[in-house]
Design a protein around this motif. Structure first.
Motif, PDB file in Angstrom:
ATOM      1  N   HIS A 185       2.005  38.087  40.240  1.00  0.00           N
ATOM      2  CA  HIS A 185       1.115  38.352  39.122  1.00  0.00           C
ATOM      3  C   HIS A 185       0.107  39.416  39.556  1.00  0.00           C
ATOM      4  O   HIS A 185       0.470  40.422  40.122  1.00  0.00           O
ATOM      5  N   GLY A 189       1.551  42.905  38.853  1.00  0.00           N
ATOM      6  CA  GLY A 189       2.239  42.173  37.802  1.00  0.00           C
ATOM      7  C   GLY A 189       1.781  42.577  36.417  1.00  0.00           C
ATOM      8  O   GLY A 189       2.580  42.629  35.470  1.00  0.00           O
ATOM      9  N   LYS A 223       5.968  32.007  39.709  1.00  0.00           N
ATOM     10  CA  LYS A 223       4.895  31.697  40.648  1.00  0.00           C
ATOM     11  C   LYS A 223       5.524  31.368  42.004  1.00  0.00           C
ATOM     12  O   LYS A 223       6.722  31.050  42.083  1.00  0.00           O
TER      13      LYS A 223
END
Length: 408
Positions: A185, A189, A223
């Protein structure tokens, strides 16, 4: 106080600037400071664009107190007893910059590094990461078009700016069931997300990505707890993965078997295991055709990233059977994009975004008598010593104890 913008001297030439002409003018008017821009034939914003804003363009910056740049400054361009602000790439003891840091100390230069500008929680305040994500995702889509022959995109560095690059995305023609998996992220990201949305690719959850059929191109963002698992089978912890990843292994195989493209936007700790292993690439059900490795950790978590690529030649092919580079489109190979200076492909836009953060987040700190943000980012002091926070670099630069320590 007099500020200068240095001519980028590192080879290959970097066209980015820390501040655009409009941003320099804004700072001059707001803070009543002087700015001087060192003449350059190569930067994305020309000398005339600065002159048109009433900013002096000079050859010599010796009158300046603070000199800003982007990349490392060649030793012969370092003026003694000045404050320099740039990406020094020294905090990880990078061998190529040992002599530069030594020269900075010997010349009693105060070095402030953008990379170490963090808030009180250690979060980065400024960087080019978003544009690495933007160009990296675009290059991944470009690579897929070249690999399959479905379409051809103009290279990002040949576009005048991001607006022209985004127009190129209208040429994309992807299969209905096309899938992209993304790890990471943060700033990078965010840039990846922006391009995939602009390309009209729909985001879905990791579960939907693996277990549901789709009739339009989709992508999913993972994640760390979704691509790593504990070896003992217990529940994975993001905090533990970041702080002590030794007990973890990759759980990425499920995504390799359903994704056509993989885009990396993660941070990787060298203690952590691989994410994409060579065995996964050899898996008979592996579907990957393109890996756009924005993180570009050579010999790191992505097995097919065996070298960085260049802006001029951004792609190479990797054969997992031989663990070697092969000609593009070799049967059984993976197309790899591993350019390690992606923001340089959109120098005007990347400079605009970086400069905006510099104006809003950093410059107010620079104008204070004392700023914790600037103090944390100060690697060397005017007295020719390392700041206390960076004393660990002593053995990196020292030969025989000539470098002092700052106890402040």
């Amino acid at each position: 106080m007099k500020f200068g913008i240095i001519r980028e001297g590192k080879i290959p030439v970097d066209k980015r600037v820390p501040l655009t002409p409009g941003q320099v003018r804004l700072l001059m008017d707001k803070y009543k400071v002087e700015f001087y821009v060192q003449s350059s034939l190569h930067r994305a914003y020309s000398d005339d664009e600065y002159r048109e804003r009433g900013i002096p363009v000079v050859d010599d910056l010796s009158m300046c107190d603070v000199i800003l740049g982007v990349k490392e400054v060649p030793i012969d361009m370092l003026l003694p007893e000045k404050t320099y602000i740039f990406f020094s790439h020294t905090i990880k003891k990078q061998p190529n910059n040992r002599q530069m840091l030594r020269a900075i100390l010997e010349r009693h230069i105060r070095l402030i590094d953008y990379e170490t500008m963090v808030d009180d929680k250690g979060r980065r305040l400024i960087g080019f990461g978003k544009y690495a994500g933007i160009v990296g995702a675009y290059n991944g889509l470009l690579a897929y078009g070249l690999t399959t022959g479905r379409y051809h995109l103009k290279p990002a560095h040949k576009c005048f700016d991001m607006a022209e690059m985004l127009d190129e995305l209208t040429k994309i023609s992807l299969p209905e069931d096309f899938k992209i998996i993304v790890t990471g992220h943060g700033r990078v990201g965010e840039g990846v997300h922006e391009i995939l949305k602009a390309a009209d690719i729909t985001e879905v959850s990791p579960y939907e990505f693996v277990f549901r059929e789709h009739t339009q191109p989709v992508y999913a963002v993972l994640k760390p707890t979704q691509y790593y698992k504990r070896k003992d089978g217990k529940v994975a912890s993001k905090k533990e993965i970041y702080e002590n990843p030794i007990g973890y292994e990759s759980d990425f195989i499920h995504f390799v078997r359903v994704a056509d493209m993989y885009i990396t936007a993660h941070f990787w700790d060298s203690r952590a295991p691989y994410i994409l292993t060579n065995d996964m690439l050899l898996d008979p059900f592996c579907r990957l055709k393109v890996v756009a490795d924005i993180s570009c950790d050579v010999n790191g978590p992505i097995a097919c990233t065996i070298r960085p690529s260049t802006i001029e030649n951004p792609l190479y092919a990797y054969n997992p059977s031989s663990k070697s580079e092969v000609p593009l489109n070799t049967p059984g190979s993976i197309t790899v994009m591993a350019v390690d200076n992606l923001p340089c492909e959109l120098p005007r836009d990347a400079s605009e975004g970086f400069g905006e953060e510099l104006v809003n987040k950093i410059f107010p700190e620079l104008m204070k008598d004392f700023s914790p943000v600037i103090d944390r980012a100060t690697i060397t002091r005017e007295s020719g010593v390392l700041s206390q926070r960076y004393e660990y670099l002593t053995d990196y630069v020292m030969e025989s104890g000539k470098v002092g320590n700052d106890q402040r």
